[in-house]
Design a protein around this motif. Structure first.
Motif, PDB file in Angstrom:
ATOM      1  N   ALA A 163      69.314  26.606 -29.730  1.00  0.00           N
ATOM      2  CA  ALA A 163      69.464  27.813 -30.546  1.00  0.00           C
ATOM      3  C   ALA A 163      68.749  29.013 -29.916  1.00  0.00           C
ATOM      4  N   GLU A 164      67.658  28.760 -29.212  1.00  0.00           N
ATOM      5  CA  GLU A 164      66.893  29.834 -28.576  1.00  0.00           C
ATOM      6  C   GLU A 164      67.490  30.283 -27.248  1.00  0.00           C
ATOM      7  N   ASP A 165      68.362  29.478 -26.665  1.00  0.00           N
ATOM      8  CA  ASP A 165      68.914  29.770 -25.342  1.00  0.00           C
ATOM      9  C   ASP A 165      70.245  30.510 -25.477  1.00  0.00           C
ATOM     10  N   ALA A 166      70.378  31.601 -24.753  1.00  0.00           N
ATOM     11  CA  ALA A 166      71.589  32.428 -24.847  1.00  0.00           C
ATOM     12  C   ALA A 166      72.812  31.784 -24.198  1.00  0.00           C
ATOM     13  N   THR A 167      72.609  30.819 -23.280  1.00  0.00           N
ATOM     14  CA  THR A 167      73.754  30.246 -22.570  1.00  0.00           C
ATOM     15  C   THR A 167      74.309  28.985 -23.211  1.00  0.00           C
TER      16      THR A 167
ATOM     17  N   SER B  76      76.945  15.539 -26.916  1.00  0.00           N
ATOM     18  CA  SER B  76      78.408  15.469 -26.952  1.00  0.00           C
ATOM     19  C   SER B  76      78.939  16.780 -27.512  1.00  0.00           C
ATOM     20  N   GLY B  77      80.216  16.964 -27.388  1.00  0.00           N
ATOM     21  CA  GLY B  77      80.839  18.198 -27.849  1.00  0.00           C
ATOM     22  C   GLY B  77      81.473  18.930 -26.683  1.00  0.00           C
ATOM     23  N   PHE B  78      81.596  20.236 -26.844  1.00  0.00           N
ATOM     24  CA  PHE B  78      82.320  21.024 -25.853  1.00  0.00           C
ATOM     25  C   PHE B  78      81.486  22.200 -25.352  1.00  0.00           C
ATOM     26  N   ALA B  79      81.599  22.454 -24.054  1.00  0.00           N
ATOM     27  CA  ALA B  79      80.928  23.586 -23.414  1.00  0.00           C
ATOM     28  C   ALA B  79      81.980  24.536 -22.872  1.00  0.00           C
ATOM     29  N   ARG B  80      81.603  25.798 -22.777  1.00  0.00           N
ATOM     30  CA  ARG B  80      82.529  26.816 -22.240  1.00  0.00           C
ATOM     31  C   ARG B  80      82.606  26.774 -20.720  1.00  0.00           C
TER      32      ARG B  80
ATOM     33  N   VAL C  73      75.343  21.856 -17.812  1.00  0.00           N
ATOM     34  CA  VAL C  73      74.151  21.546 -17.017  1.00  0.00           C
ATOM     35  C   VAL C  73      72.897  22.097 -17.694  1.00  0.00           C
ATOM     36  N   ARG C  74      72.979  23.311 -18.239  1.00  0.00           N
ATOM     37  CA  ARG C  74      71.831  23.927 -18.904  1.00  0.00           C
ATOM     38  C   ARG C  74      71.423  23.137 -20.148  1.00  0.00           C
ATOM     39  N   ALA C  75      72.403  22.673 -20.916  1.00  0.00           N
ATOM     40  CA  ALA C  75      72.108  21.885 -22.112  1.00  0.00           C
ATOM     41  C   ALA C  75      71.359  20.602 -21.735  1.00  0.00           C
TER      42      ALA C  75
ATOM     43  N   ASN D 119      74.633  12.708 -21.024  1.00  0.00           N
ATOM     44  CA  ASN D 119      75.397  13.938 -21.185  1.00  0.00           C
ATOM     45  C   ASN D 119      76.886  13.617 -21.240  1.00  0.00           C
ATOM     46  N   ASP D 120      77.445  13.656 -22.458  1.00  0.00           N
ATOM     47  CA  ASP D 120      78.871  13.428 -22.674  1.00  0.00           C
ATOM     48  C   ASP D 120      79.584  14.727 -23.075  1.00  0.00           C
ATOM     49  N   ILE D 121      79.014  15.856 -22.709  1.00  0.00           N
ATOM     50  CA  ILE D 121      79.617  17.147 -23.036  1.00  0.00           C
ATOM     51  C   ILE D 121      80.854  17.344 -22.162  1.00  0.00           C
TER      52      ILE D 121
END
Length: 104
Positions: A49-53, A71-75, A81-83, A98-100
């Motif tokens: 929540a604190e990270d803008a990316t 898990s979930g989806f990244a843009r 990688v950042r998550a 990491n299953d994103i």
């Protein structure tokens, strides 16, 4: 007339409680570990929540025995990688899975 339980019944009940412990759910260790895992999950989500990316809404965080599963989806691949990096840097994390999925 008041009835008392036989000593053997009380001993059997005590033994059953001490052998089974305080398991939270199947494959979960103890209540203490559950509380620790919940704290880890909250700390990872707070970092997101604190990270803008990183989207804290689009990425799900679950923790079991100190291992964080994302898990979930990244843009983008960078967000994925950042998550993972944020999760690994969180105190108490023993490992990260990491299953994103990066959405095209």
């Amino acid at each position: 007339m008041r009835r008392t339980l036989p000593a053997s019944f009380a001993l059997a009940a005590l033994l059953a409680v001490s052998v089974t412990g305080c398991a939270v759910s199947r494959d979960q260790s103890t209540v203490g570990q559950y509380v620790d895992d919940t704290g880890i999950t909250a700390r990872v989500k707070a970092r997101f929540a604190e990270d803008a990316t990183v989207s804290a809404v689009a990425i799900r965080v679950e923790t079991l025995r100190g291992v964080v599963q994302l898990s979930g989806f990244a843009r983008s691949a960078a967000e994925r990688v950042r998550a993972e990096a944020l999760a690994r840097a969180t105190p108490g994390v023993a490992g990260v899975r990491n299953d994103i999925v990066v959405q095209p």
